[in-house]
Scaffold this motif. Structure first.
Motif, short mmCIF file in Angstrom:
data_model
loop_
_atom_site.label_atom_id
_atom_site.label_comp_id
_atom_site.label_asym_id
_atom_site.label_seq_id
_atom_site.Cartn_x
_atom_site.Cartn_y
_atom_site.Cartn_z
N MET A 1 -52.46 -1.90 -41.01
CA MET A 1 -52.12 -3.58 -40.03
C MET A 1 -50.86 -2.92 -39.79
O MET A 1 -49.26 -2.43 -40.25
N LYS A 2 -50.01 -3.40 -37.94
CA LYS A 2 -49.23 -3.11 -37.36
C LYS A 2 -47.98 -3.66 -38.38
O LYS A 2 -48.84 -4.76 -38.45
N THR A 3 -46.97 -3.55 -38.12
CA THR A 3 -45.94 -4.54 -39.30
C THR A 3 -44.50 -3.76 -37.43
O THR A 3 -44.60 -3.61 -36.45
N PHE A 4 -44.18 -4.92 -37.39
CA PHE A 4 -42.64 -5.55 -36.10
C PHE A 4 -41.67 -6.01 -36.38
O PHE A 4 -41.32 -6.55 -37.51
N GLU A 5 -40.44 -6.03 -35.40
CA GLU A 5 -39.14 -6.06 -36.25
C GLU A 5 -39.40 -7.15 -34.64
O GLU A 5 -40.11 -7.16 -33.47
N TYR A 6 -38.20 -7.78 -34.29
CA TYR A 6 -37.94 -8.81 -33.93
C TYR A 6 -36.11 -9.62 -33.49
O TYR A 6 -35.37 -8.55 -34.48
N ASP A 7 -36.17 -9.93 -32.21
CA ASP A 7 -34.67 -9.66 -31.76
C ASP A 7 -34.41 -11.02 -31.11
O ASP A 7 -35.85 -11.63 -30.22
N ILE A 8 -33.33 -11.55 -30.73
CA ILE A 8 -33.59 -12.67 -30.56
C ILE A 8 -32.06 -12.68 -29.64
O ILE A 8 -30.92 -11.91 -29.75
N LEU A 9 -32.32 -12.59 -27.94
CA LEU A 9 -31.35 -12.71 -26.76
C LEU A 9 -30.52 -13.80 -26.77
O LEU A 9 -31.78 -14.50 -25.90
N PHE A 10 -29.51 -14.02 -26.75
CA PHE A 10 -29.00 -15.72 -25.34
C PHE A 10 -28.75 -14.44 -23.78
O PHE A 10 -27.40 -14.26 -24.33
N PHE A 11 -28.66 -15.76 -23.18
CA PHE A 11 -27.80 -15.41 -21.55
C PHE A 11 -27.38 -16.92 -21.54
O PHE A 11 -28.17 -17.20 -21.16
N PRO A 12 -26.04 -16.80 -21.25
CA PRO A 12 -25.45 -18.09 -20.23
C PRO A 12 -26.11 -17.44 -18.42
O PRO A 12 -25.23 -16.23 -18.30
N VAL A 13 -26.18 -18.56 -17.80
CA VAL A 13 -26.99 -18.42 -16.60
C VAL A 13 -25.94 -19.74 -16.32
O VAL A 13 -26.22 -20.71 -16.53
N TYR A 44 -27.52 -24.27 -21.78
CA TYR A 44 -26.03 -23.06 -20.77
C TYR A 44 -26.66 -21.70 -21.10
O TYR A 44 -26.19 -20.62 -20.98
N GLY A 45 -28.49 -21.83 -21.14
CA GLY A 45 -28.19 -20.60 -20.60
C GLY A 45 -30.55 -20.92 -20.56
O GLY A 45 -30.68 -20.97 -21.64
N TYR A 46 -30.68 -19.35 -21.46
CA TYR A 46 -32.13 -19.02 -21.57
C TYR A 46 -31.60 -18.21 -23.42
O TYR A 46 -30.95 -17.14 -23.27
N THR A 47 -32.61 -18.46 -23.85
CA THR A 47 -32.39 -17.76 -25.06
C THR A 47 -34.14 -17.01 -25.17
O THR A 47 -35.21 -17.39 -24.73
N THR A 48 -34.43 -15.73 -24.98
CA THR A 48 -35.33 -14.96 -25.37
C THR A 48 -35.69 -14.09 -26.31
O THR A 48 -34.95 -14.13 -27.86
N PHE A 49 -37.09 -14.06 -27.33
CA PHE A 49 -37.38 -13.52 -28.28
C PHE A 49 -38.34 -12.62 -27.54
O PHE A 49 -39.48 -13.05 -27.10
N LEU A 50 -38.00 -10.99 -29.02
CA LEU A 50 -38.96 -9.61 -28.48
C LEU A 50 -39.69 -9.16 -29.89
O LEU A 50 -38.99 -10.33 -30.92
N LYS A 51 -40.39 -8.49 -30.10
CA LYS A 51 -40.60 -8.03 -30.20
C LYS A 51 -40.78 -6.41 -30.13
O LYS A 51 -40.62 -6.54 -29.30
N ARG A 52 -41.62 -5.84 -31.15
CA ARG A 52 -41.41 -4.27 -30.91
C ARG A 52 -42.28 -3.97 -31.66
O ARG A 52 -41.74 -4.26 -33.53
N GLU A 53 -43.05 -2.88 -32.51
CA GLU A 53 -43.58 -2.67 -33.80
C GLU A 53 -42.92 -0.91 -34.04
O GLU A 53 -42.40 -0.29 -33.39
N THR A 54 -43.05 -1.03 -34.97
CA THR A 54 -41.46 -0.43 -35.88
C THR A 54 -42.57 1.05 -36.31
O THR A 54 -41.39 1.66 -36.47
#
Length: 62
Positions: A1-13, A44-54
């Motif tokens: 089974m694949k595993t992932f890690e996640y990150d969250i970025l906020f961009f004030p625009v 106040y901007g955009y929040t993005t949610f990201l993932k990548r395979e570990t």
């Protein structure tokens, strides 16, 4: 089974030119293997949610 890690970025625009910074940051993350799952616009901007395979695999019994 694949595993992932996640990150969250906020961009004030606040201005149109701020989108260039968002694009640059997301392209950098994409080059590192990150993929945007979703993005949400807020007051106040955009929040993005990201993932990548570990790269590590888990068996179904783990």
């Amino acid at each position: 089974m694949k595993t992932f890690e996640y990150d969250i970025l906020f961009f004030p625009v606040k201005k149109q030119k701020d989108y260039d910074e968002v694009r640059r940051a997301l392209n950098e993350r994409g080059a590192e293997g990150w993929e945007v799952i979703t993005a949400e616009a807020g007051d106040y901007g955009y929040t993005t949610f990201l993932k990548r395979e570990t790269g590590t695999m888990k068996t179904a019994s783990e």
